[in-house]
Write a protein that holds these residues in place. Structure first.
Motif, mmCIF file in Angstrom:
data_model
loop_
_atom_site.group_PDB
_atom_site.id
_atom_site.type_symbol
_atom_site.label_atom_id
_atom_site.label_comp_id
_atom_site.label_asym_id
_atom_site.label_seq_id
_atom_site.Cartn_x
_atom_site.Cartn_y
_atom_site.Cartn_z
ATOM 1 N N LYS A 84 0.842 -1.202 0.000
ATOM 2 C CA LYS A 84 0.000 0.000 0.000
ATOM 3 C C LYS A 84 0.874 1.247 0.000
ATOM 4 O O LYS A 84 1.968 1.249 0.533
ATOM 5 C CB LYS A 84 -0.900 -0.007 1.224
ATOM 6 C CG LYS A 84 -1.893 -1.149 1.177
ATOM 7 C CD LYS A 84 -2.868 -1.074 2.314
ATOM 8 C CE LYS A 84 -3.695 -2.242 2.347
ATOM 9 N NZ LYS A 84 -4.696 -2.793 2.139
ATOM 10 N N LYS A 90 -3.136 5.746 -0.856
ATOM 11 C CA LYS A 90 -3.066 4.799 0.260
ATOM 12 C C LYS A 90 -3.331 3.370 -0.197
ATOM 13 O O LYS A 90 -3.295 2.448 0.583
ATOM 14 C CB LYS A 90 -4.048 5.197 1.355
ATOM 15 C CG LYS A 90 -5.497 5.165 0.936
ATOM 16 C CD LYS A 90 -6.392 5.585 2.069
ATOM 17 C CE LYS A 90 -7.841 5.565 1.619
ATOM 18 N NZ LYS A 90 -8.755 5.833 2.679
ATOM 19 N N PHE A 91 -3.570 3.190 -1.481
ATOM 20 C CA PHE A 91 -3.910 1.880 -2.004
ATOM 21 C C PHE A 91 -2.744 1.250 -2.756
ATOM 22 O O PHE A 91 -1.872 1.931 -3.252
ATOM 23 C CB PHE A 91 -5.115 1.981 -2.939
ATOM 24 C CG PHE A 91 -6.307 2.613 -2.292
ATOM 25 C CD1 PHE A 91 -7.054 1.928 -1.354
ATOM 26 C CD2 PHE A 91 -6.655 3.913 -2.588
ATOM 27 C CE1 PHE A 91 -8.133 2.511 -0.735
ATOM 28 C CE2 PHE A 91 -7.751 4.514 -1.977
ATOM 29 C CZ PHE A 91 -8.485 3.808 -1.050
ATOM 30 N N ALA A 92 -2.759 -0.067 -2.869
ATOM 31 C CA ALA A 92 -1.747 -0.800 -3.628
ATOM 32 C C ALA A 92 -2.212 -1.048 -5.058
ATOM 33 O O ALA A 92 -1.435 -1.502 -5.882
ATOM 34 C CB ALA A 92 -1.466 -2.132 -2.949
#
Length: 168
Positions: A84, A90-92
């Protein structure tokens, strides 16, 4: 007796054949990978424990009609873990992709003629005993693919990309 409402000629003449051209979407896909925010490409990449690999998938419509209901699916190679925060969020996984049971899915309602969509996800290389290799291929389907069989969808695979690592 003749029927005044009958417009059929006594000897019908042959008519010209009429062809109606229908637009057809044609999706072209490319998969690349980069290590630690380095240059992306399709070649085999050498990795070490803790490296971050970013997989990028490009889907382009080179057809003459929009592609409808485009689905991109990509199975995370076994052992690699989503990371992440690496893609500036904030995301992968980019662009609304969703991971479930190790498979990432992106849904694009419509891909216009000439349009390219790019989706990405990031993974981290785990501890390695000896040598390891991970292959990755994504699959694309779309609803109005003229090659779809009557009972399902025809899949378009991306090129295969490979990362290799060894114990340090």
């Amino acid at each position: 007796t003749e029927n005044p409402d009958d417009t059929t000629p006594a000897d019908p003449a042959e008519s010209n054949e009429v062809k109606i051209e229908q637009g057809v979407p044609k999706l072209v896909v490319l998969k690349e990978q980069g290590v630690n925010l380095g240059k992306s490409g399709t070649e085999v990449k050498e990795v070490k424990v803790g490296d971050v690999v970013i997989y990028t998938i490009y889907v382009t419509n080179e057809g003459t009609e929009a592609a409808k209901g485009v689905t991109i699916t990509d199975k995370i190679p076994t052992g690699l873990k989503l990371v992440k925060g690496i893609l500036g969020t904030k995301f992968a996984i980019s662009d609304g992709g969703v991971e479930s049971n190790g498979i990432i899915t992106w849904i694009i309602d419509e891909l216009a003629v000439g349009e390219t969509v790019k989706v990405r996800f990031a993974v981290k290389v785990p501890e390695i005993k000896g040598e390891a290799s991970w292959k990755n291929i994504a699959v694309i389907t779309y609803d109005n693919n003229v090659d779809n069989p009557e009972d399902g969808e025809s899949e378009i695979p991306t090129n295969e990309v490979i990362i290799k690592g060894k114990e340090t």
